[in-house]
Design a protein around this motif. Structure first.
Motif, PDB file in Angstrom:
ATOM      1  N   ASN A  82      31.673  29.480  47.214  1.00 32.13           N
ATOM      2  CA  ASN A  82      33.367  29.291  47.387  1.00 32.13           C
ATOM      3  C   ASN A  82      33.043  28.020  48.562  1.00 32.13           C
ATOM      4  OD1 ASN A  82      34.087  30.874  44.919  1.00 32.13           O
ATOM      5  ND2 ASN A  82      35.204  32.070  47.062  1.00 32.13           N
ATOM      6  N   ILE A  83      33.281  26.521  48.274  1.00 32.56           N
ATOM      7  CA  ILE A  83      33.356  25.926  49.213  1.00 32.56           C
ATOM      8  C   ILE A  83      35.049  25.481  49.220  1.00 32.56           C
ATOM      9  CG2 ILE A  83      31.292  25.050  48.960  1.00 32.56           C
ATOM     10  CD1 ILE A  83      32.219  22.088  47.982  1.00 32.56           C
ATOM     11  N   ILE A  84      35.523  24.266  50.440  1.00 36.61           N
ATOM     12  CA  ILE A  84      37.163  23.864  50.004  1.00 36.61           C
ATOM     13  C   ILE A  84      36.741  22.767  50.813  1.00 36.61           C
ATOM     14  CG2 ILE A  84      38.241  26.434  51.582  1.00 36.61           C
ATOM     15  CD1 ILE A  84      38.171  25.097  53.624  1.00 36.61           C
ATOM     16  N   SER A  85      37.424  22.133  50.353  1.00 35.86           N
ATOM     17  CA  SER A  85      37.299  20.328  50.245  1.00 35.86           C
ATOM     18  C   SER A  85      39.008  19.902  50.685  1.00 35.86           C
ATOM     19  CB  SER A  85      36.581  19.803  48.875  1.00 35.86           C
ATOM     20  OG  SER A  85      37.782  20.187  47.645  1.00 35.86           O
ATOM     21  N   GLY A  86      38.604  19.110  51.176  1.00 41.79           N
ATOM     22  CA  GLY A  86      40.151  18.614  51.983  1.00 41.79           C
ATOM     23  C   GLY A  86      40.368  16.698  50.865  1.00 41.79           C
ATOM     24  N   SER A  87      41.346  15.632  50.623  1.00 39.49           N
ATOM     25  CA  SER A  87      41.115  14.511  50.234  1.00 39.49           C
ATOM     26  C   SER A  87      42.019  13.535  50.782  1.00 39.49           C
ATOM     27  CB  SER A  87      41.435  14.466  48.707  1.00 39.49           C
ATOM     28  OG  SER A  87      43.690  15.468  48.432  1.00 39.49           O
ATOM     29  N   TYR A  88      42.032  12.570  50.206  1.00 37.86           N
ATOM     30  CA  TYR A  88      43.092  11.405  51.718  1.00 37.86           C
ATOM     31  C   TYR A  88      44.273  11.650  50.910  1.00 37.86           C
ATOM     32  CZ  TYR A  88      38.899   8.941  53.200  1.00 37.86           C
ATOM     33  OH  TYR A  88      37.535   8.724  54.232  1.00 37.86           O
ATOM     34  N   ASP A  89      44.866  12.501  50.815  1.00 38.24           N
ATOM     35  CA  ASP A  89      46.338  12.368  50.141  1.00 38.24           C
ATOM     36  C   ASP A  89      46.998  13.787  50.442  1.00 38.24           C
ATOM     37  OD1 ASP A  89      45.093  14.211  48.095  1.00 38.24           O
ATOM     38  OD2 ASP A  89      46.037  13.608  46.363  1.00 38.24           O
ATOM     39  N   LYS A  93      41.277  21.911  48.240  1.00 35.12           N
ATOM     40  CA  LYS A  93      40.863  22.903  47.269  1.00 35.12           C
ATOM     41  C   LYS A  93      40.318  23.783  47.261  1.00 35.12           C
ATOM     42  CE  LYS A  93      42.698  19.806  43.194  1.00 35.12           C
ATOM     43  NZ  LYS A  93      43.426  20.833  41.972  1.00 35.12           N
ATOM     44  N   CYS A  94      39.952  24.795  46.920  1.00 40.03           N
ATOM     45  CA  CYS A  94      38.510  26.047  46.897  1.00 40.03           C
ATOM     46  C   CYS A  94      37.950  25.985  45.727  1.00 40.03           C
ATOM     47  CB  CYS A  94      39.553  27.150  47.288  1.00 40.03           C
ATOM     48  SG  CYS A  94      38.087  28.614  47.499  1.00 40.03           S
ATOM     49  N   TRP A  95      36.910  25.672  45.661  1.00 42.39           N
ATOM     50  CA  TRP A  95      36.036  26.100  44.066  1.00 42.39           C
ATOM     51  C   TRP A  95      35.600  27.549  44.452  1.00 42.39           C
ATOM     52  CZ3 TRP A  95      37.051  21.800  41.021  1.00 42.39           C
ATOM     53  CH2 TRP A  95      38.738  20.669  42.223  1.00 42.39           C
ATOM     54  N   ASP A  96      35.079  27.102  43.089  1.00 44.42           N
ATOM     55  CA  ASP A  96      34.350  28.122  42.807  1.00 44.42           C
ATOM     56  C   ASP A  96      33.032  27.582  42.343  1.00 44.42           C
ATOM     57  OD1 ASP A  96      32.210  30.530  41.541  1.00 44.42           O
ATOM     58  OD2 ASP A  96      34.189  31.549  41.017  1.00 44.42           O
ATOM     59  N   ILE A  97      31.789  27.578  42.560  1.00 49.18           N
ATOM     60  CA  ILE A  97      30.571  26.675  42.625  1.00 49.18           C
ATOM     61  C   ILE A  97      30.170  27.120  41.533  1.00 49.18           C
ATOM     62  CG2 ILE A  97      28.580  25.614  43.055  1.00 49.18           C
ATOM     63  CD1 ILE A  97      30.624  25.024  44.753  1.00 49.18           C
ATOM     64  N   PRO A  98      29.697  29.034  40.847  1.00 49.94           N
ATOM     65  CA  PRO A  98      28.978  29.106  39.870  1.00 49.94           C
ATOM     66  C   PRO A  98      29.898  28.065  38.175  1.00 49.94           C
ATOM     67  CG  PRO A  98      29.042  30.948  41.496  1.00 49.94           C
ATOM     68  CD  PRO A  98      29.804  29.697  41.796  1.00 49.94           C
ATOM     69  N   GLN A  99      31.005  28.806  38.500  1.00 45.47           N
ATOM     70  CA  GLN A  99      31.666  28.478  37.527  1.00 45.47           C
ATOM     71  C   GLN A  99      32.269  26.563  37.074  1.00 45.47           C
ATOM     72  OE1 GLN A  99      34.651  32.243  36.766  1.00 45.47           O
ATOM     73  NE2 GLN A  99      33.576  33.695  36.712  1.00 45.47           N
ATOM     74  N   ARG A 100      32.323  26.108  38.844  1.00 40.89           N
ATOM     75  CA  ARG A 100      32.908  24.996  38.542  1.00 40.89           C
ATOM     76  C   ARG A 100      34.605  25.343  38.275  1.00 40.89           C
ATOM     77  NH1 ARG A 100      27.707  24.100  35.705  1.00 40.89           N
ATOM     78  NH2 ARG A 100      26.083  23.785  36.625  1.00 40.89           N
ATOM     79  N   LYS A 101      35.136  25.796  39.117  1.00 38.56           N
ATOM     80  CA  LYS A 101      36.510  25.154  38.466  1.00 38.56           C
ATOM     81  C   LYS A 101      37.041  25.558  40.232  1.00 38.56           C
ATOM     82  CE  LYS A 101      36.927  30.002  37.593  1.00 38.56           C
ATOM     83  NZ  LYS A 101      38.034  31.293  36.581  1.00 38.56           N
ATOM     84  N   THR A 102      38.772  25.088  39.866  1.00 40.27           N
ATOM     85  CA  THR A 102      39.259  25.501  41.113  1.00 40.27           C
ATOM     86  C   THR A 102      39.509  27.022  40.757  1.00 40.27           C
ATOM     87  OG1 THR A 102      39.910  23.444  41.186  1.00 40.27           O
ATOM     88  CG2 THR A 102      41.802  24.470  42.881  1.00 40.27           C
ATOM     89  N   ILE A 103      39.880  27.463  42.190  1.00 40.02           N
ATOM     90  CA  ILE A 103      40.015  28.293  42.643  1.00 40.02           C
ATOM     91  C   ILE A 103      41.534  29.102  42.620  1.00 40.02           C
ATOM     92  CG2 ILE A 103      40.215  31.044  44.159  1.00 40.02           C
ATOM     93  CD1 ILE A 103      37.576  29.876  44.222  1.00 40.02           C
ATOM     94  N   PHE A 104      41.923  28.362  44.145  1.00 38.81           N
ATOM     95  CA  PHE A 104      43.486  27.606  44.201  1.00 38.81           C
ATOM     96  C   PHE A 104      43.952  26.461  44.772  1.00 38.81           C
ATOM     97  CE2 PHE A 104      41.645  29.765  48.286  1.00 38.81           C
ATOM     98  CZ  PHE A 104      42.110  29.318  49.247  1.00 38.81           C
ATOM     99  N   SER A 105      44.851  25.553  45.295  1.00 41.06           N
ATOM    100  CA  SER A 105      45.072  24.366  45.639  1.00 41.06           C
ATOM    101  C   SER A 105      46.612  24.281  46.649  1.00 41.06           C
ATOM    102  CB  SER A 105      45.250  23.359  44.986  1.00 41.06           C
ATOM    103  OG  SER A 105      45.243  22.005  44.576  1.00 41.06           O
ATOM    104  N   ILE A 106      46.414  23.842  47.631  1.00 38.75           N
ATOM    105  CA  ILE A 106      47.181  23.583  48.791  1.00 38.75           C
ATOM    106  C   ILE A 106      48.089  22.050  48.798  1.00 38.75           C
ATOM    107  CG2 ILE A 106      47.728  24.831  51.047  1.00 38.75           C
ATOM    108  CD1 ILE A 106      45.238  26.219  51.022  1.00 38.75           C
TER     109      ILE A 106
END
Length: 289
Positions: A82-89, A93-106
């Protein structure tokens, strides 16, 4: 009298008996006729290797979902999938790398997310943004939250200074933020417990040492590389480079060393015991770090 010489060849020696046979190729194995055979074979092998790298297709997959550019990322060693990423807006988002999908979004911040950092146990993570707010989130509560219900942080820390980056202490519930000054925070306090200031320019990045948790390194707008000891109230040592450094990372196998990325397209490795001397210069980039 004219003398004429003729060459007589049989078509059976060159034609295929069936359409599945290969065409016959006449070759003379005499090495005197091929003086550059080894060089030619080496050149063919080199070209084949380059083509294999070109067509290797190293791209594995992509993670789509952000509506703006990515400004910060963080990972935890407790869960490497799992990794988390933040954007300019302001979205995280927290990501599941093996399945390549979003776990949760804040929707964490009103403006850009500048920094993300996990706690050592991987149960919590911190975020900071342009709004001068530091949010502390629980990973478990984020996973249990309903998609229709907004996820609220466990704690909010309001800074009076701008916040450019954030990093969590390797052992305690303490974290550091950088901006106009370097601020040390605790979970139990709403205000910084320590403030470090050396010069008038902003500090861009700060990172805790992976083994000596009380040692802190930072890079600033004034081209400085600085070391701090959070057990004391003053910075330890400071050195200057010819250009500004924008990123910093400790060596996980040799924690006495750290590397900074500079605007002159080079990376500089320092030994924190001899900060006045550059240990190694890494060259090959063509743009600023």
């Amino acid at each position: 009298m004219v003398k004429v010489k003729t060459i007589c060849r049989s078509s059976r020696d060159h034609e295929r008996e069936t359409k599945f046979d290969l065409f016959r190729v006449e070759r003379n194995p005499n090495p005197n006729l091929h003086p550059f055979a080894k060089a030619r074979e080496y050149q063919r092998a080199l070209v084949a290797t380059k083509l294999e790298k070109i067509f290797a297709k190293p791209f594995v997959g992509n993670l789509t979902g952000h509506s703006d550019g990515i400004s910060a990322m963080a990972k935890t060693q407790k869960n490497v999938g799992n990794i988390i990423s933040g954007s300019y807006d302001g979205e995280i988002k927290c990501w599941d790398i093996p399945q390549r999908k979003t776990i949760f979004s804040i929707n964490a911040h009103a403006t850009a997310v500048h920094g993300l950092s996990y706690s050592p146990n991987g149960n919590n993570f911190l975020s900071c943004g342009d709004d001068k707010v530091v949010n502390l989130y629980s990973v478990r509560k984020c996973l249990e939250a309903n998609s229709k219900t907004p996820i609220e942080p466990l704690q909010k820390f309001f800074s009076s200074k701008t916040v450019n980056s954030i990093d969590h202490h390797g052992n305690d519930n303490v974290f550091v933020t950088t901006g106009e000054v370097v601020q040390l925070w605790s979970y139990e306090r709403s205000l910084p417990i320590q403030t470090f200031e050396w010069g008038i320019d902003s500090v861009l990045k700060a990172r805790f040492n992976p083994t000596e948790f009380n040692i802190l390194a930072s890079v600033g707008m004034d081209r400085s590389v600085c070391l701090y000891d959070i057990r004391g109230g003053n910075p330890l040592i400071k050195t200057m480079l010819q250009n500004k450094s924008t990123c910093l990372c400790w060596n996980p196998q040799e924690p006495l060393n750290f590397t900074v990325g500079n605007d002159d397209s080079n990376c500089y490795t320092f030994d924190m015991r001899k900060l006045e001397t550059i240990k190694m210069i890494h060259k090959d980039h063509i743009q600023a770090m």
